[in-house]
Write a protein that holds these residues in place. Structure first.
Motif, PDB file in Angstrom:
ATOM      1  N   ARG A 610      50.817   6.335 -15.993  1.00  0.00           N
ATOM      2  CA  ARG A 610      50.080   5.110 -15.637  1.00  0.00           C
ATOM      3  C   ARG A 610      48.980   5.425 -14.636  1.00  0.00           C
ATOM      4  O   ARG A 610      47.877   4.894 -14.702  1.00  0.00           O
ATOM      5  N   TRP A 611      49.315   6.322 -13.714  1.00  0.00           N
ATOM      6  CA  TRP A 611      48.351   6.703 -12.689  1.00  0.00           C
ATOM      7  C   TRP A 611      47.106   7.351 -13.318  1.00  0.00           C
ATOM      8  O   TRP A 611      45.980   6.961 -13.022  1.00  0.00           O
ATOM      9  N   ILE A 612      47.293   8.305 -14.224  1.00  0.00           N
ATOM     10  CA  ILE A 612      46.127   9.004 -14.768  1.00  0.00           C
ATOM     11  C   ILE A 612      45.297   8.064 -15.649  1.00  0.00           C
ATOM     12  O   ILE A 612      44.066   8.136 -15.664  1.00  0.00           O
ATOM     13  N   LEU A 613      45.963   7.147 -16.333  1.00  0.00           N
ATOM     14  CA  LEU A 613      45.197   6.176 -17.126  1.00  0.00           C
ATOM     15  C   LEU A 613      44.362   5.274 -16.220  1.00  0.00           C
ATOM     16  O   LEU A 613      43.228   4.929 -16.534  1.00  0.00           O
ATOM     17  N   SER A 614      44.966   4.929 -15.092  1.00  0.00           N
ATOM     18  CA  SER A 614      44.250   4.092 -14.134  1.00  0.00           C
ATOM     19  C   SER A 614      43.039   4.843 -13.562  1.00  0.00           C
ATOM     20  O   SER A 614      41.939   4.300 -13.436  1.00  0.00           O
ATOM     21  N   ARG A 615      43.264   6.108 -13.229  1.00  0.00           N
ATOM     22  CA  ARG A 615      42.152   6.926 -12.703  1.00  0.00           C
ATOM     23  C   ARG A 615      41.076   7.106 -13.766  1.00  0.00           C
ATOM     24  O   ARG A 615      39.888   7.113 -13.474  1.00  0.00           O
ATOM     25  N   LEU A 616      41.497   7.271 -14.998  1.00  0.00           N
ATOM     26  CA  LEU A 616      40.547   7.415 -16.105  1.00  0.00           C
ATOM     27  C   LEU A 616      39.681   6.166 -16.225  1.00  0.00           C
ATOM     28  O   LEU A 616      38.466   6.244 -16.385  1.00  0.00           O
ATOM     29  N   LYS A 617      40.364   5.050 -16.110  1.00  0.00           N
ATOM     30  CA  LYS A 617      39.656   3.774 -16.204  1.00  0.00           C
ATOM     31  C   LYS A 617      38.589   3.678 -15.099  1.00  0.00           C
ATOM     32  O   LYS A 617      37.442   3.309 -15.349  1.00  0.00           O
ATOM     33  N   ARG A 618      38.975   4.033 -13.903  1.00  0.00           N
ATOM     34  CA  ARG A 618      38.005   3.961 -12.794  1.00  0.00           C
ATOM     35  C   ARG A 618      36.866   4.963 -12.991  1.00  0.00           C
ATOM     36  O   ARG A 618      35.716   4.677 -12.675  1.00  0.00           O
ATOM     37  N   THR A 619      37.211   6.147 -13.470  1.00  0.00           N
ATOM     38  CA  THR A 619      36.183   7.166 -13.670  1.00  0.00           C
ATOM     39  C   THR A 619      35.194   6.722 -14.756  1.00  0.00           C
ATOM     40  O   THR A 619      33.984   6.921 -14.633  1.00  0.00           O
ATOM     41  N   THR A 620      35.736   6.096 -15.781  1.00  0.00           N
ATOM     42  CA  THR A 620      34.881   5.585 -16.851  1.00  0.00           C
ATOM     43  C   THR A 620      33.866   4.592 -16.292  1.00  0.00           C
ATOM     44  O   THR A 620      32.676   4.650 -16.584  1.00  0.00           O
ATOM     45  N   LYS A 621      34.367   3.719 -15.444  1.00  0.00           N
ATOM     46  CA  LYS A 621      33.515   2.707 -14.844  1.00  0.00           C
ATOM     47  C   LYS A 621      32.455   3.375 -13.965  1.00  0.00           C
ATOM     48  O   LYS A 621      31.276   3.025 -14.009  1.00  0.00           O
ATOM     49  N   LEU A 622      32.900   4.338 -13.188  1.00  0.00           N
ATOM     50  CA  LEU A 622      31.980   5.041 -12.291  1.00  0.00           C
ATOM     51  C   LEU A 622      30.872   5.734 -13.094  1.00  0.00           C
ATOM     52  O   LEU A 622      29.695   5.652 -12.752  1.00  0.00           O
TER      53      LEU A 622
END
Ligand SMILES: [Zn+2]
Ligand SMILES: [Zn+2]
Length: 892
Positions: A610-622
């Protein structure tokens, strides 16, 4: 195993060649001009490199940034046109070909104009595509089927049409004008092509005798040879020194010519005697005064820098020889009052460094003021946005002080001016096609103006001429105005401002919505790269040594708005490690990914999942936000962090037990699905920056068939949108990472063998933290190599431990039996002694005045840095020694 294993090491050269050919063959760079295509249009015209160009780091940066934007926009589903081409680069190209001919002992004047132009075209055919090949090696995804050249037929037709229309609108005129003239290149130079240098010169004070009385005004000049062309002496109307004279004229020395004394408040009374010589033919200010007073212009220096017939006895002399001759003749006649040393600014030709001669000459001009006004308004009203904003003001200042633009050049290579003079009636005809007979008198004796247009005249039309103007083409319809122009600030005025003026005038729309002005690429010390300094980093050899992707990623990672890039091979090498890291992570991941996508329920996801998916989501946005706003460095650095420090350092390690099936099938499936998702998305996010390695990995990823260039950017993929950034999983994972990092740090500081398994006590006040840590005991134990983990509420620090305080807990590692205190103390003492010696040596250097005075600044800086590093290290070691001594006392 899926049979999708990939090579152990990444081999850029082979991969780059293969995929570039694939992209081109499959038409992946092509724009769709049909109106049926409903995708939003995104377009960029490339700043056309000179056809004589050789790729330098400036091109590499400029091209990389444009390519990032184009590839990003394609992933977002846009219909992208990146229109490439080259500039004929008038003077530069003519020079190259002239030099080549000179090597064979041929002079262009012997060849004649037609043959010389033929020779330039031949040169262009042979060498002119070198720069294009180099752009391709950078991975540039231009629509090469639409490549243009500023001298091709279509663009030449556009140039003639613009010239004729502006002429008919009174915005192009021919006039006598003082221009900057290079007597060596035999050409007019734009103000901006003149480089000013402060030189030690002399100020000569010369007396001009009055016509009918004793005495006479003393004038001062740095160029005494020009006095031969004086046609007046000017004084201020309020100057008392000249109020009572009875003469209206002075006698110009060495010529005997009678010239008038004129009164003009333009004269500065404070300067010298308050009298000014006026030479309209050889000084721009004097020219203006001369026009106001109806003075004659006497041209005494010809176009080759030789004194003309009008210079009388001095005719035929070189201008500088004449200067000496004039000075000594004046001396003989007692008219030279004094010579002062004088520092003044002298203009030099930007190409050949010859001293520029302000010269009277018949030239063609564009009346820029009316055009500039609308171009200023367009930026004020934000029809065009300049990014970063700080350049906006420069643009305004320059446009508001703009002078008419001299567009004629006395060379052969370029667009010959479409103006013909009739030899019989002497009238002028301006037309897009050569007239057969004079429209005024019917004579067929017509002579075309021999001059060509300034290179920037054709490049000013680039955004619309390349799309087929003056025809109303589907391409113009679809892609004009262009989305963004990516350019260096050095051509903001030469080029960008002029495209604004022409684009608005002829298209009634700005040529681009955004202008992104990027920085310069400098060397590691921030110095400008130049051949003479020997600090040039050649992009082609960098590509050979490190791969294109490493170069591109480095440039993007340092492309911060408004800050120059300090580039070194070391930095590029560092980003090659990043490419290899990605490659290795993909290799590992692919071993766990099957062709079939495993099913999983959301409840099967682990905290790390869940953590890496969340980080992925934020990175995508960034990434998407930073590319939308031209913060290339933020996108690149965000991806670097994510791939290296989150995905590789943590997720892959945390997920190993699940991936290897050590937990259960459900968590294995979930981890595989997450692994696939992360790799899949991160390849797309990285693709604009590092197109080659991502395409190569992409084709090994199960479930992908087509090119990554056709993949959708993750934000638009509904599957990911369902999984939201998840703050709770991030907090939970951060607590675990903190604890593990604390144990690892203590291991490092205390020099504990990596194989030693530890007893650790984690004391956390917060019950939720304890529950979280307890729930992920396995992850902590595995990743920190702990044999015995106790999780407790806050309390006394236990004896015989090294403790680290992190934000969620106190982490204590039991040291008894783990390290040999005496041995460790001895080791620390040895290290400390070694460092002390090193510091002594460095101190010696830093106290040596000779070294400080002679060594280059960067070497001294390096020694200082070493000193600081050693001092810091010693402090750490001493702190450790103290800790161990305390432990030892507890033990005994
Ligand atoms: Zn020159
Ligand atoms: Zn005529």
């Amino acid at each position: 195993m899926s049979g999708r294993e990939i090579n152990k090491g990444y081999e850029p050269a082979e991969v780059e060649k293969r995929w570039y050919a694939y992209w081109e063959e499959n038409g992946l760079f092509k724009a769709d001009q049909s109106s049926a295509n409903e995708a939003p249009a995104f377009s960029i015209v490339i700043p056309p490199p000179n056809v004589t160009g050789v790729l330098h780091m400036g091109h590499a940066l400029n091209t990389t940034l444009q390519d990032i934007l184009c590839r990003y926009r394609r992933l977002c589903g846009d219909n992208v046109l990146w229109l490439p081409g080259t500039d004929h680069a008038g003077i530069a190209t003519q020079n190259v070909v002239e030099r080549q001919l000179a090597a064979d002992g041929v002079d262009r004047h012997q060849m004649g104009r037609q043959d010389f132009i033929q020779a330039v075209w031949q040169w262009r055919q042979k060498y002119g595509s070198a720069i294009i090949r180099q752009l391709k090696s950078l991975g540039a995804s231009c629509d090469w089927s639409r490549e243009r050249f500023t001298m091709d037929e279509g663009l030449s037709a556009a140039v003639r049409k613009v010239f004729v229309e502006l002429y008919e609108q009174g915005l192009i005129y021919q006039g006598n004008y003082i221009i900057n003239w290079c007597p060596r290149c035999n050409t007019a130079l734009a103000d901006i092509e003149v480089e000013h240098e402060t030189l030690e010169g002399h100020l000569y004070h010369i007396r001009y005798p009055y016509e009918n009385e004793e005495g006479g005004p003393v004038v001062a000049t740095t160029r005494p040879e020009t006095m031969l062309g004086d046609t007046a002496v000017a004084v201020h109307p309020d100057d008392g020194r000249y109020a009572d004279i009875s003469s209206d004229h002075v006698i110009l020395p060495l010529t005997g010519r009678k010239i008038p004394i004129i009164r003009d408040d333009y004269v500065d009374m404070e300067f010298g005697t308050g009298a000014l010589k006026i030479t309209p033919a050889h000084d721009p200010n004097d020219f203006a005064v001369g026009q106001q007073h109806g003075l004659e212009s006497v041209k005494v220096i010809d176009d080759n820098g030789i004194m003309s017939e009008a210079a009388g006895d001095f005719a035929g002399m070189d201008r500088f020889a004449c200067r000496k001759a004039v000075v000594s003749a004046l001396q003989e006649q007692g008219l030279l009052v004094k010579i002062e040393d004088y520092e003044h600014s002298v203009g030099h030709c930007y190409r050949c460094a010859t001293v520029v001669e302000p010269n009277l000459s018949k030239q063609w001009f564009v009346k820029t003021r009316p055009l500039a006004e609308t171009a200023v308004n367009a930026v004020r009203q934000e029809q065009t946005r300049i990014v970063p904003e700080k350049w906006k003001n420069d643009y305004f200042v320059w446009m508001e002080n703009i002078r008419d633009w001299c567009i004629s050049r006395q060379i052969w290579w370029g667009h010959q001016i479409p103006a013909w003079t009739c030899s019989d009636c002497e009238k002028l005809t301006v037309a897009t096609k050569a007239p057969e007979v004079c429209p005024h008198c019917g004579s067929s004796a017509l002579v075309q103006d021999p001059d060509v247009l300034d290179t920037w005249f054709s490049s000013a039309l680039w955004p619309f001429s390349t799309m087929g103007w003056p025809e109303k083409t589907p391409l113009l319809e679809r892609f004009y105005p262009t989305s963004v122009l990516v350019t260096g600030f050095d051509i903001l005025f030469f080029w960008v401002a002029r495209m604004m003026m022409m684009g608005i005038h002829f298209m009634e729309q700005v040529p681009f919505y955004d202008v992104y002005v990027h920085a310069l690429v400098r060397d590691a010390d921030g110095k400008k790269m130049s051949k003479s300094s020997g600090n040039v980093i050649d992009p082609i050899s960098v590509i050979e040594n490190y791969g294109t992707d490493a170069l591109r990623f480095t440039l993007a990672a340092f492309a911060a708005q408004g800050r120059d890039i300090k580039l070194s091979e070391k930095r590029i090498e560092g980003y090659r490690h990043f490419i290899n890291k990605l490659w290795n992570a993909a290799r590992f991941s692919l071993m766990h990914l099957e062709a079939e996508h495993p099913e999983f329920a959301e409840s099967d996801l682990s905290l790390a999942d869940r953590w890496i998916l969340s980080r992925l989501k934020r990175t995508t946005k960034l990434v998407s936000e930073s590319l939308d706003n031209y913060y290339f460095n933020e996108g690149a650095n965000g991806l670097y962090r994510f791939v290296w420090h989150e995905f590789c350092d943590w997720y892959l390690e945390a997920a190993k037990p699940a991936l290897y099936g050590k937990i259960n099938e459900k968590s294995q499936n979930a981890a595989r699905a997450v692994l696939w998702r992360v790799l899949h998305d991160v390849l797309i996010l990285l693709h604009p920056f590092v197109p080659f390695v991502t395409e190569e990995i992409w084709h090994r990823l199960p479930g992908t068939a087509d090119s990554i260039m056709r993949a959708p950017f993750p934000g638009r993929d509904p599957q990911l949108s369902e999984i939201n950034a998840d703050a709770a999983s991030e907090t939970g994972m951060e607590q675990i990472m903190e604890v593990i990092t604390a144990v690892r740090n203590i291991r490092g500081e205390m020099n504990i063998s990596p194989s030693a398994s530890l007893s650790v006590l984690v004391q956390a006040e917060d019950a939720d933290v304890r529950a979280n840590l307890e729930g992920h005991r396995n992850m902590i134990v595995t990743l920190a190599r702990i044999a015995d983990l106790e999780i407790a509420s806050a309390g006394e620090k236990p004896k015989g431990t090294a403790t680290a305080i992190v934000s969620c807990a106190a982490v204590s590692v039991y040291l008894e039996g783990v390290i040999d205190f005496a041995k460790e103390l001895a080791r620390l003492d040895k290290e400390i002694t070694k460092l002390e010696k090193e510091i002594q040596g460095l101190d010696k250097k830093l106290n040596n005045q000779g070294f400080l005075a002679k060594a280059p600044a960067d070497v001294v800086e390096q020694v200082r840095q070493q000193h600081a590093d050693a001092t810091e290290k010693i402090q750490k070691l001493e702190a450790n020694r103290e800790k161990i001594q305390q432990l030892e006392s507890v033990q005994t």
